[in-house]
Design a protein around this motif. Structure first.
Motif, PDB file in Angstrom:
ATOM      1  N   ALA A  80       0.838  -1.192   0.000  1.00  0.00           N
ATOM      2  CA  ALA A  80       0.000   0.000   0.000  1.00  0.00           C
ATOM      3  C   ALA A  80       0.876   1.246   0.000  1.00  0.00           C
ATOM      4  O   ALA A  80       1.947   1.267   0.609  1.00  0.00           O
ATOM      5  N   PRO A  81       0.440   2.299  -0.683  1.00  0.00           N
ATOM      6  CA  PRO A  81       1.214   3.542  -0.652  1.00  0.00           C
ATOM      7  C   PRO A  81       1.217   4.135   0.749  1.00  0.00           C
ATOM      8  O   PRO A  81       0.331   3.837   1.564  1.00  0.00           O
ATOM      9  N   PRO A  82       2.175   4.988   1.062  1.00  0.00           N
ATOM     10  CA  PRO A  82       2.231   5.587   2.404  1.00  0.00           C
ATOM     11  C   PRO A  82       1.122   6.614   2.590  1.00  0.00           C
ATOM     12  O   PRO A  82       0.561   7.140   1.631  1.00  0.00           O
ATOM     13  N   VAL A 115       7.490  16.582  -1.151  1.00  0.00           N
ATOM     14  CA  VAL A 115       6.939  15.221  -1.122  1.00  0.00           C
ATOM     15  C   VAL A 115       8.117  14.269  -1.328  1.00  0.00           C
ATOM     16  O   VAL A 115       8.777  14.286  -2.357  1.00  0.00           O
ATOM     17  N   LEU A 116       8.375  13.449  -0.320  1.00  0.00           N
ATOM     18  CA  LEU A 116       9.592  12.642  -0.327  1.00  0.00           C
ATOM     19  C   LEU A 116       9.462  11.397  -1.191  1.00  0.00           C
ATOM     20  O   LEU A 116      10.430  10.994  -1.845  1.00  0.00           O
ATOM     21  N   SER A 117       8.300  10.731  -1.190  1.00  0.00           N
ATOM     22  CA  SER A 117       8.157   9.485  -1.946  1.00  0.00           C
ATOM     23  C   SER A 117       6.678   9.178  -2.121  1.00  0.00           C
ATOM     24  O   SER A 117       5.811   9.908  -1.624  1.00  0.00           O
ATOM     25  N   GLY A 118       6.401   8.070  -2.809  1.00  0.00           N
ATOM     26  CA  GLY A 118       5.021   7.638  -2.981  1.00  0.00           C
ATOM     27  C   GLY A 118       4.320   8.363  -4.114  1.00  0.00           C
ATOM     28  O   GLY A 118       4.936   9.066  -4.924  1.00  0.00           O
ATOM     29  N   PRO A 119       3.000   8.244  -4.163  1.00  0.00           N
ATOM     30  CA  PRO A 119       2.231   8.917  -5.212  1.00  0.00           C
ATOM     31  C   PRO A 119       2.182  10.426  -4.977  1.00  0.00           C
ATOM     32  O   PRO A 119       2.536  10.905  -3.894  1.00  0.00           O
ATOM     33  N   PRO A 120       1.757  11.194  -5.975  1.00  0.00           N
ATOM     34  CA  PRO A 120       1.632  12.647  -5.788  1.00  0.00           C
ATOM     35  C   PRO A 120       0.688  12.985  -4.631  1.00  0.00           C
ATOM     36  O   PRO A 120      -0.246  12.245  -4.326  1.00  0.00           O
ATOM     37  N   ASN A 180      -3.681  11.762  -0.974  1.00  0.00           N
ATOM     38  CA  ASN A 180      -3.058  10.952  -2.027  1.00  0.00           C
ATOM     39  C   ASN A 180      -3.934   9.732  -2.258  1.00  0.00           C
ATOM     40  O   ASN A 180      -5.071   9.674  -1.775  1.00  0.00           O
ATOM     41  N   THR A 181      -3.437   8.746  -2.990  1.00  0.00           N
ATOM     42  CA  THR A 181      -4.254   7.579  -3.303  1.00  0.00           C
ATOM     43  C   THR A 181      -4.511   6.707  -2.084  1.00  0.00           C
ATOM     44  O   THR A 181      -5.356   5.817  -2.145  1.00  0.00           O
TER      45      THR A 181
END
Length: 212
Positions: A80-82, A115-120, A180-181
């Motif tokens: 799962a995204p963060p 934004v460090l990582s993951g989706p926008p 985010n998502t």
């Protein structure tokens, strides 16, 4: 006496005995007439042939094992995204001078959102905890920032009622709503002691001018 008896051999003649019949020795020869060692070998060979034939029959007629069902391959693990608050950082830059200082009493400053990582991550709202202040920003929400990038945001705070703002903002923060998502979250970002000092000074100046 008259009669015919056996013919006597004449002089220099001999009675010839019939030659003995040869004993068959091929594969058709009866076992009883074979020499002992040949008979044992023939019996051993016949036994081996019988065993092989019996084993082949048993192998051909053996019960067939049921096919073992193939194990299902494990499903790919989906990560799962963060959560957006886990990957967003906001840093206070400095107080700035308003384009029109006389337009309204308040405080103008800049922050950098990363934004460090993951989706926008999309910023859908910016607020602060004091009832006597209003907040707007440039750019205005909603705006999106891609992972691995940063965005400068200008924050404008204006005093609407001095009785509802603190004379000394000890630990001020910004409430930023992020999406985010994975989720939508409202996170309180503490911008540090320098921000608290500049905000307190700006509020004191704004409310002192307003009281006069």
């Amino acid at each position: 006496m008259n009669g015919i008896g056996p013919v006597e051999p004449g002089e220099d003649t001999h009675v010839r005995e019939p030659a003995p019949r040869p004993v068959p020795t091929g594969r058709l020869a009866p076992l009883g007439r074979l020499p002992e060692r040949h008979r044992r070998a023939a019996l051993a060979a016949a036994t081996a042939v019988a065993l092989l034939a019996g084993g082949g029959y048993l192998y051909a007629t053996r019960p067939q094992a049921s096919p073992v069902p193939a194990l299902p391959s494990p499903a790919p693990r989906v990560t799962a995204p963060p959560y957006p608050s886990q990957v967003v950082d906001i840093v206070y830059l400095n107080e700035t001078v308003a384009e029109d200082p006389g337009a309204a009493a308040g405080f103008r400053f800049e922050v950098v959102l990363s934004v460090l990582s993951g989706p926008p991550v999309t910023v859908t709202g910016i607020a602060q905890p004091y009832a006597g202040l209003t907040v707007d920003s440039t750019p205005r929400p909603p705006f999106r920032t891609e992972a691995g990038s940063s965005r400068k945001i200008v924050i404008n705070m204006r005093v609407t009622e001095c009785g509802k703002v603190p004379g000394n903002a000890g630990l001020p923060f910004l409430d930023v709503t992020l999406r985010n998502t994975r989720a939508i979250q409202t996170h309180s970002f503490i911008l540090g002691a320098r921000y608290a000092q500049h905000l307190s000074e700006a509020l004191q100046v704004a409310c002192s001018n307003d009281s006069r």
